[in-house]
Write a protein that holds these residues in place. Sequence first.
Motif, PDB file in Angstrom:
ATOM      1  N   ASP A   1      24.577  34.704  84.626  1.00  0.00           N
ATOM      2  CA  ASP A   1      23.347  33.721  84.308  1.00  0.00           C
ATOM      3  C   ASP A   1      22.060  34.303  84.912  1.00  0.00           C
ATOM      4  OD1 ASP A   1      24.714  33.478  86.950  1.00  0.00           O
ATOM      5  OD2 ASP A   1      24.345  31.366  87.122  1.00  0.00           O
ATOM      6  N   THR A   2      22.513  34.892  85.984  1.00  0.00           N
ATOM      7  CA  THR A   2      21.209  35.358  86.848  1.00  0.00           C
ATOM      8  C   THR A   2      20.152  36.300  86.159  1.00  0.00           C
ATOM      9  OG1 THR A   2      22.629  35.515  88.590  1.00  0.00           O
ATOM     10  CG2 THR A   2      20.568  36.690  88.879  1.00  0.00           C
ATOM     11  N   GLU A   3      20.423  37.169  85.113  1.00  0.00           N
ATOM     12  CA  GLU A   3      19.958  38.053  84.611  1.00  0.00           C
ATOM     13  C   GLU A   3      18.475  37.297  83.700  1.00  0.00           C
ATOM     14  OE1 GLU A   3      21.766  40.992  81.782  1.00  0.00           O
ATOM     15  OE2 GLU A   3      19.780  42.003  81.755  1.00  0.00           O
ATOM     16  N   VAL A   4      18.838  36.234  83.413  1.00  0.00           N
ATOM     17  CA  VAL A   4      17.717  35.389  82.890  1.00  0.00           C
ATOM     18  C   VAL A   4      16.504  35.165  83.750  1.00  0.00           C
ATOM     19  CG1 VAL A   4      18.603  34.036  80.930  1.00  0.00           C
ATOM     20  CG2 VAL A   4      18.396  32.840  83.191  1.00  0.00           C
ATOM     21  N   ILE A   5      16.797  35.527  85.027  1.00  0.00           N
ATOM     22  CA  ILE A   5      15.730  35.002  85.992  1.00  0.00           C
ATOM     23  C   ILE A   5      14.792  36.065  86.180  1.00  0.00           C
ATOM     24  CG2 ILE A   5      15.154  34.343  88.253  1.00  0.00           C
ATOM     25  CD1 ILE A   5      18.089  33.143  88.579  1.00  0.00           C
ATOM     26  N   SER A   6      15.576  37.345  86.209  1.00  0.00           N
ATOM     27  CA  SER A   6      14.379  38.499  86.459  1.00  0.00           C
ATOM     28  C   SER A   6      13.649  38.728  84.842  1.00  0.00           C
ATOM     29  CB  SER A   6      15.310  39.908  86.440  1.00  0.00           C
ATOM     30  OG  SER A   6      16.391  39.924  85.843  1.00  0.00           O
ATOM     31  N   HIS A   7      14.286  38.639  83.821  1.00  0.00           N
ATOM     32  CA  HIS A   7      13.332  38.872  82.740  1.00  0.00           C
ATOM     33  C   HIS A   7      12.439  37.655  82.435  1.00  0.00           C
ATOM     34  CE1 HIS A   7      15.972  41.560  81.549  1.00  0.00           C
ATOM     35  NE2 HIS A   7      17.010  40.851  81.097  1.00  0.00           N
ATOM     36  N   LEU A   8      12.731  36.173  82.922  1.00  0.00           N
ATOM     37  CA  LEU A   8      11.921  35.097  82.778  1.00  0.00           C
ATOM     38  C   LEU A   8      10.440  35.574  83.774  1.00  0.00           C
ATOM     39  CD1 LEU A   8      13.306  31.464  82.680  1.00  0.00           C
ATOM     40  CD2 LEU A   8      11.832  32.631  80.955  1.00  0.00           C
ATOM     41  N   ILE A   9      10.726  35.965  85.229  1.00  0.00           N
ATOM     42  CA  ILE A   9       9.608  36.395  86.003  1.00  0.00           C
ATOM     43  C   ILE A   9       8.802  37.275  85.089  1.00  0.00           C
ATOM     44  CG2 ILE A   9       9.127  37.196  88.219  1.00  0.00           C
ATOM     45  CD1 ILE A   9      11.523  35.968  89.246  1.00  0.00           C
ATOM     46  N   ASP A  10       9.392  38.321  84.631  1.00  0.00           N
ATOM     47  CA  ASP A  10       8.622  39.355  83.997  1.00  0.00           C
ATOM     48  C   ASP A  10       7.906  38.938  82.620  1.00  0.00           C
ATOM     49  OD1 ASP A  10       8.422  42.403  83.510  1.00  0.00           O
ATOM     50  OD2 ASP A  10       8.904  41.762  81.591  1.00  0.00           O
ATOM     51  N   TYR A  11       8.422  38.001  82.235  1.00  0.00           N
ATOM     52  CA  TYR A  11       7.794  37.287  80.939  1.00  0.00           C
ATOM     53  C   TYR A  11       6.604  36.639  81.321  1.00  0.00           C
ATOM     54  CZ  TYR A  11       7.230  34.183  77.028  1.00  0.00           C
ATOM     55  OH  TYR A  11       6.334  33.438  76.058  1.00  0.00           O
ATOM     56  N   TYR A  12       6.711  35.670  82.454  1.00  0.00           N
ATOM     57  CA  TYR A  12       5.427  34.966  82.863  1.00  0.00           C
ATOM     58  C   TYR A  12       4.331  35.679  83.814  1.00  0.00           C
ATOM     59  CZ  TYR A  12       7.922  30.851  81.058  1.00  0.00           C
ATOM     60  OH  TYR A  12       8.192  29.718  80.363  1.00  0.00           O
ATOM     61  N   TYR A  13       4.716  36.908  84.162  1.00  0.00           N
ATOM     62  CA  TYR A  13       4.099  37.745  85.151  1.00  0.00           C
ATOM     63  C   TYR A  13       2.709  38.086  84.322  1.00  0.00           C
ATOM     64  CZ  TYR A  13       2.540  41.326  88.534  1.00  0.00           C
ATOM     65  OH  TYR A  13       1.761  41.855  89.150  1.00  0.00           O
ATOM     66  N   ASN A  14       1.558  37.859  85.197  1.00  0.00           N
ATOM     67  CA  ASN A  14       0.305  38.341  84.592  1.00  0.00           C
ATOM     68  C   ASN A  14      -0.387  38.890  85.629  1.00  0.00           C
ATOM     69  OD1 ASN A  14      -0.392  36.027  85.783  1.00  0.00           O
ATOM     70  ND2 ASN A  14      -1.307  34.939  84.054  1.00  0.00           N
TER      71      ASN A  14
END
Length: 608
Positions: free
Chosen positions: A126-139
């Motif tokens: 379940d954790t892997e969504v967190i690293s991808h979400l942070i990456d997605y929102y990172y600007n």
Amino acid sequence: MCGIVGYIGKEQAAPILLSGLEKLEYRGYDSAGIAVLGDNKINMVKTKGRLKVLFEKIHGGTDIKGSIGIGHTRWATHGAPSDINSHPHMSNGGKIAVVHNGIIENYLKLKASLEEKGYKFVSDTDTEVISHLIDYYYNGNMIDAIIKTIHRIEGSYALGIISSEHPGELFAVRKASPLIVGVGNGENFIASDIPAIISRTRDVYFLEDNEIVWFKGDTIKILDADKNEVKKDIFHVDWDVSAAEKGGYEHFMIKEIMEQPKAIEDTVCPRIKNGEIVLDDIKITKEHIEKLKRIYIIGCGSAYHVGVVGKYVIEKLTRIPVEVDLASEFRYRDPLVGKDDLVIVISQSGETADTLAALREAKKRGARVLSVVNVVGSSIARDSDDVLYTWAGPEISVATTKAYSTQMQALYLIAIHLGINNGHITEEQKNDLLAEMQTIPSKVSKILTNVSSLQSYASKKYSSKDVFFLGRGLDYCVALEGSLKLKEISYIHSEAYAAGELKHGTISLIEDGTLVIALATQKDLFEKILSNIKEVKARGATVFAIALEGNTEIEKEADFVVYLPKIESIFTPALTVIPLQIFSYYMAVNKGCDVDKPRNLAKSVTVE
Ligand code: F6R
């Protein structure tokens, strides 16, 4: 449950992370990993198995350069233990690494939506969504990306985060999973628990849900989810470092068994002054106590077993009806709890997910919550109206011993306090009860001076397949704990029965040589339990009995007897449990079990 450590400072991070993770081994884990920021990139190594495997893989950390990093011990929930499922988890492209303790309940939905956006998942976690979400929102702004991410994820989390775009920074956030901040001298830390950092700092911040910690160089900023800075007081930990280490014993469990006289004394003595109970920590008023209609006691595992003792004791001393509930049942059974009730919540870690949820359910329904907790500043302590801390010190062995014993003392104190305030205990009874209670530490010490007979009995009995524990009244309450202790660390099947229940089914399991442990400390019930012992003996059982000094009549029936110093019946549980802990310990040692870290178990159960 999973353990997290994070470091930001001037030294090499990897060895510090490894040694911190070692101190969290007690939480239970099946894999481990670290990620370190060095040369503007993230170097990550993770592996299934014990920390030793990780340690060897990176030569004690010397292979990985960099002075900022995060480390993790994983206890599998989503996806089997494997190298890939181990933490940290990276975003695609390797910009962001995350360690996580907790469960993301909506991860499947998030995963599907991230996959649509082109993110590739490599693990089953379940954790892997967190690293991808942070990456997605990172600007360009990590705090914004973290805030947006925590608005999307549901469930519980303690997170340590690093980014290759922020080479001098470390980030952390928590909700419903433990995470503390260690404040050092030119270096700072995050950790799931104090033992991980105590060798480097004793100053900590406790975090509230959704507070974000931003470490930059040697500064620490704590922000709320609206980016307002939060000012906090530092909590100074005054334990002895050796309290979190083995101090010459072969296992933490036996060390903690031996520490019980002191732990009991530390919990009780400061609260009895000049012959009076002084519970400064409890604000519940006399008027409130007089109006109480009912008391609920809630806990899991051994904490629940303490609650069963508490029911017998509180009902006897206050005549207020008491219900004992397993936290996992209470939270979903639509309980009849309300504003005229007191809810006593028991937890060593203060972080057990079911117990915390039950506490919140009780508060939602208007009840006042008094918690008995060992870990200062833990979630359960913070969410309660009143807290009575048990001063057991750090308990490292997964199987509880000294926390159980001190929780029981806390319940005696509460019972006597309530009984005095609602008029059911007279001055004379109070004096007798307090005087007797203060003899407990020395009586426990006396039992602990004679472990060798139990050790040698265990060496004869450790190949038992099934063990039955019998007791009546308060002896039954302790039988529950004795049975749990034995099965959880030695993997021997065992069950506890109220001795009067035996004839209603269980006696058919008794055959030649079956080991029955009979607790016979209750004065009024002594003859009754003797009859039960005769019944099982007649079916071939081998009986190990525990009785009070002087009751030698038991020797006619039992094959092996341990005598306890004489004490009033109401306080016998405090003594009876001690030989049961020692016996379980030596049974497990004889079987070659991993005593401090039994298979499949975790010290702090922060998931449902
Ligand atoms: C058994 C044991 C567990 C805990 C239970 C509750 O030896 O340790 O049964 O008592 O998991 O944990 P806490 O007290 O931390 O809420």
